[in-house]
Scaffold this motif. Structure first.
Motif, mmCIF file in Angstrom:
data_model
loop_
_atom_site.group_PDB
_atom_site.id
_atom_site.type_symbol
_atom_site.label_atom_id
_atom_site.label_comp_id
_atom_site.label_asym_id
_atom_site.label_seq_id
_atom_site.Cartn_x
_atom_site.Cartn_y
_atom_site.Cartn_z
ATOM 1 N N CYS A 492 0.841 -1.200 0.000
ATOM 2 C CA CYS A 492 0.000 0.000 0.000
ATOM 3 C C CYS A 492 0.875 1.248 0.000
ATOM 4 O O CYS A 492 2.040 1.201 0.398
ATOM 5 N N CYS A 493 0.279 2.361 -0.459
ATOM 6 C CA CYS A 493 1.018 3.619 -0.567
ATOM 7 C C CYS A 493 0.031 4.755 -0.310
ATOM 8 O O CYS A 493 -1.008 4.861 -0.988
ATOM 9 N N TYR A 494 0.364 5.631 0.646
ATOM 10 C CA TYR A 494 -0.534 6.724 1.023
ATOM 11 C C TYR A 494 0.294 7.962 1.369
ATOM 12 O O TYR A 494 1.481 7.873 1.704
ATOM 13 N N VAL A 495 -0.411 9.106 1.323
ATOM 14 C CA VAL A 495 0.173 10.350 1.806
ATOM 15 C C VAL A 495 -0.026 10.393 3.317
ATOM 16 O O VAL A 495 -1.160 10.335 3.797
ATOM 17 N N THR A 496 1.048 10.465 4.034
ATOM 18 C CA THR A 496 0.966 10.422 5.502
ATOM 19 C C THR A 496 1.405 11.724 6.161
ATOM 20 O O THR A 496 1.430 11.803 7.395
ATOM 21 N N GLY A 497 1.736 12.750 5.390
ATOM 22 C CA GLY A 497 2.150 14.004 5.984
ATOM 23 C C GLY A 497 2.158 15.125 4.966
ATOM 24 O O GLY A 497 2.223 14.883 3.749
ATOM 25 N N VAL A 505 5.025 10.810 1.331
ATOM 26 C CA VAL A 505 4.379 9.619 0.782
ATOM 27 C C VAL A 505 5.013 8.399 1.461
ATOM 28 O O VAL A 505 6.241 8.223 1.407
ATOM 29 N N SER A 506 4.183 7.545 2.121
ATOM 30 C CA SER A 506 4.667 6.347 2.809
ATOM 31 C C SER A 506 4.205 5.115 2.057
ATOM 32 O O SER A 506 3.005 4.968 1.759
ATOM 33 N N CYS A 507 5.172 4.233 1.777
ATOM 34 C CA CYS A 507 4.892 2.980 1.082
ATOM 35 C C CYS A 507 5.218 1.814 2.017
ATOM 36 O O CYS A 507 6.298 1.786 2.628
ATOM 37 N N TYR A 508 4.286 0.854 2.111
ATOM 38 C CA TYR A 508 4.443 -0.260 3.041
ATOM 39 C C TYR A 508 4.605 -1.553 2.252
ATOM 40 O O TYR A 508 3.873 -1.804 1.285
ATOM 41 N N LEU A 509 5.562 -2.367 2.714
ATOM 42 C CA LEU A 509 5.795 -3.661 2.061
ATOM 43 C C LEU A 509 6.113 -4.712 3.116
ATOM 44 O O LEU A 509 6.625 -4.396 4.195
ATOM 45 N N MET A 510 5.826 -5.976 2.809
ATOM 46 C CA MET A 510 6.121 -7.102 3.697
ATOM 47 C C MET A 510 7.286 -7.888 3.106
ATOM 48 O O MET A 510 7.231 -8.338 1.952
#
Length: 565
Positions: A492-497, A505-510
């Motif tokens: 997932c990728c979202y604007v967090t600030g 922009v924060s991108c999350y990966l496992m």
């Protein structure tokens, strides 16, 4: 009244007679406990010389050794009870047996005459009163105990009395009968027959020839050990690579000590023999070397087998291995510690039993148990605490060999759990040696308890005008290309600030494991940065100075100056 008095007198007389007989019997029993009553002593030896003192055990042996030193074996024979020989035989057998006994005592056992009793009754003097026989007279005591063909033979002193003469202390007949047999085993070696008499003079505790021979003896043994160590090293290079060469490379020192000890033992048995002072020290040293060498070789074998199992089953120690394999390796390390404990205990018991320290050491330990407990508790608290904590870790298994832990802010793999410390391997290949008690007293994060998978967060700071949907699509594309990124449905990728100039922009990966996740994060960040730099450089954050209302980024031009009115 007269009749009654007549009956009373015989009763009193009978009571006195019985009491007198009882007292006489008690005195006779007491004498039997103090000495052996004999009809004669060494009648074939003639008169006892004045220099032969035999009133106490200490005097008797001190006189015997002094007379033997002067080669006066005729007088020294008066310290032996030769009752098993005829009077005619005593005259020539006595000096010969005295000479043989002197040689046996000089070589067989280190005899400290001062430890013998200086009392005529040889009663044990113990001010503490803890010895069960304190104050009781003795008529038979042990002088020395020698081992021959696995059997123990005692040389004992007995107290003998002839009629009303003063009792004296002599070597018992049973001990005298074993002197020739002990002389064959502990007598002079073949080498001593060729040593000139002028080199047999005493110089301190040893004879002159021994001061010369012992260094040569040790030098020869050392050369043998050096040769064995070199030979084992050559074998380690000749063996094919693998556990045989590793094992051979680890046992060079212990094998050299074993061969040195056995060679020295053979030389002492068949070639040369020293006095009891040197022999006792050398034999105790040889026992320790044999026990230590054999125990060390056994431990090296266990370590080699453990290494072989590790390489075959587990391979490289990290948390990518299945949990069962890491659990097996942890159990093997626990077994290793148990084997070490059993080996050390067995070696200690063997050495103590061989040098016959249990009797005196046991009494000393019992007499000062409280003091030793306090000393061990204070001096060995840290060591014992670490040992118990290591067993606790092995049984409870909050960590296993190969687990990835976060300890004091560092990523570390658990590489080994030993008796007193834990060896951790950091991500940059450094080794952290942590005491077990310190490790278990600090909170740590085990990243491999359930799974080594870990979320990673990638952050980019871009201009407010950046198109987030394009960045999100590129992130998903790059993340799916990485082998170490798992569970793609969780990407997932979202604007967090947001600030007045930029947005975060924060991108999350496992990732499959933390280190692989770190690598994947770095690679995806590089690709996203390359994409923005090449395709959309205007998305980088920047300081804006407004020179005109026209937006230069959109290609608008500055309006011309309006006409003046």
């Amino acid at each position: 009244m007269k009749v009654n008095g007549a009956w009373l007198l015989p009763v009193l007389i009978a009571a006195l007679l019985f009491s007198g007989l009882g007292m006489a019997q008690e005195e006779e029993d007491e004498e039997r406990e103090q000495w052996f009553s004999v009809d004669s002593l060494n009648a074939g030896l003639g008169e006892v010389p004045e220099e032969a003192k035999r009133q106490t055990p200490r005097e008797a042996i001190r006189s015997f050794l002094a007379l033997a030193e002067e080669k006066n074996f005729t007088a020294a024979a008066h310290m032996l009870n030769l009752s098993e020989f005829d009077e005619a035989e005593q005259e020539w057998r006595g000096p010969e047996l005295a000479r043989q006994l002197a040689e046996v005592l000089r070589r067989g056992e280190w005899l400290n005459v001062s430890n013998l009793s200086g009392r005529q009754d040889a009663a044990i003097e113990d001010p503490s009163g803890q010895h069960p026989q304190t104050g009781q007279p003795r008529r038979d005591i042990e002088l020395a105990s020698l081992t021959l063909d696995g059997e123990a033979y005692d040389i004992r002193l007995g107290r003998y009395r002839v009629d009303d003469e003063d009792p004296v202390w002599l070597v018992t007949p049973d001990s005298v009968s074993t002197i020739p047999m002990l002389y064959e085993a502990y007598g002079p070696s073949l080498l001593e027959e060729y040593i000139p008499e002028r080199f047999k003079t005493s110089l301190g505790w040893l004879e002159l020839w021994e001061w010369i021979t012992i260094p040569l003896f040790l030098l020869a043994i050392g050369l043998v050990g050096w040769g064995v160590h070199g030979l084992v090293g050559l074998l380690a290079h000749w063996f094919p690579s693998g556990w045989p060469s590793i094992f051979a490379g680890r046992i060079g020192g212990p094998m050299a000590l074993l061969v040195m000890a056995f060679t020295a033992q053979v030389l002492l048995d068949y070639v040369v023999s020293f006095t009891a002072v040197a022999t006792t020290f050398i034999r105790v040293l040889l026992m320790i070397l044999i026990a230590w060498g054999a125990g060390t070789i056994a431990l090296r074998l266990v370590d080699t087998i453990l290494l072989k199992v590790t390489r075959r089953i587990v391979g490289e120690i990290d948390d990518t291995k299945p949990k069962d394999e890491r659990k097996l390796l942890t159990t093997l390390y626990a077994v290793r510690r148990v084997i070490i404990l059993i080996t050390v205990t067995a070696v200690s018991v063997y050495v103590l039993s061989q040098i016959q320290l249990f009797e005196t050491l046991g009494m000393s330990l019992l007499a000062s148990a409280s003091v030793l407990a306090v000393l061990v508790g204070i001096a060995g608290q840290a060591v014992l605490g670490n040992i118990l904590s290591s067993f606790q870790l092995s049984l409870a298994k909050p960590i296993r060999i190969g687990d990835l832990v976060m300890f004091e802010g560092q990523w570390c793999y658990v590489e080994g759990i030993f008796y007193t410390f834990i060896r951790l391997r950091s991500w940059d290949e450094r080794r952290l040696i942590v005491p077990v008690t310190y490790f278990v007293s600090k909170p740590f994060e085990n990243l491999s308890v359930k799974s080594a998978k870990m979320y990673r967060t990638l952050e980019l700071v871009v201009h407010l005008s950046a198109d987030i949907q394009i960045i999100r699509e590129k992130f998903l594309e790059y993340a799916k290309e990485e082998d170490n990124v798992v569970e793609h449905h969780k990407l997932c990728c979202y604007v967090t600030g947001q600030t007045e100039r930029a947005q975060t922009v924060s991108c999350y990966l496992m990732a499959s494991d933390p280190f692989a996740g770190w690598v994947a994060e770095m690679q995806i960040r590089e690709k996203l940065m390359n994409f923005i730099r090449d395709e959309h450089p205007e998305w980088w954050p920047r300081e804006v100075v407004v020179l005109s209302q026209a937006d230069i980024a959109k290609g608008e031009r500055k309006d011309s100056r309006p006409p003046s009115s």
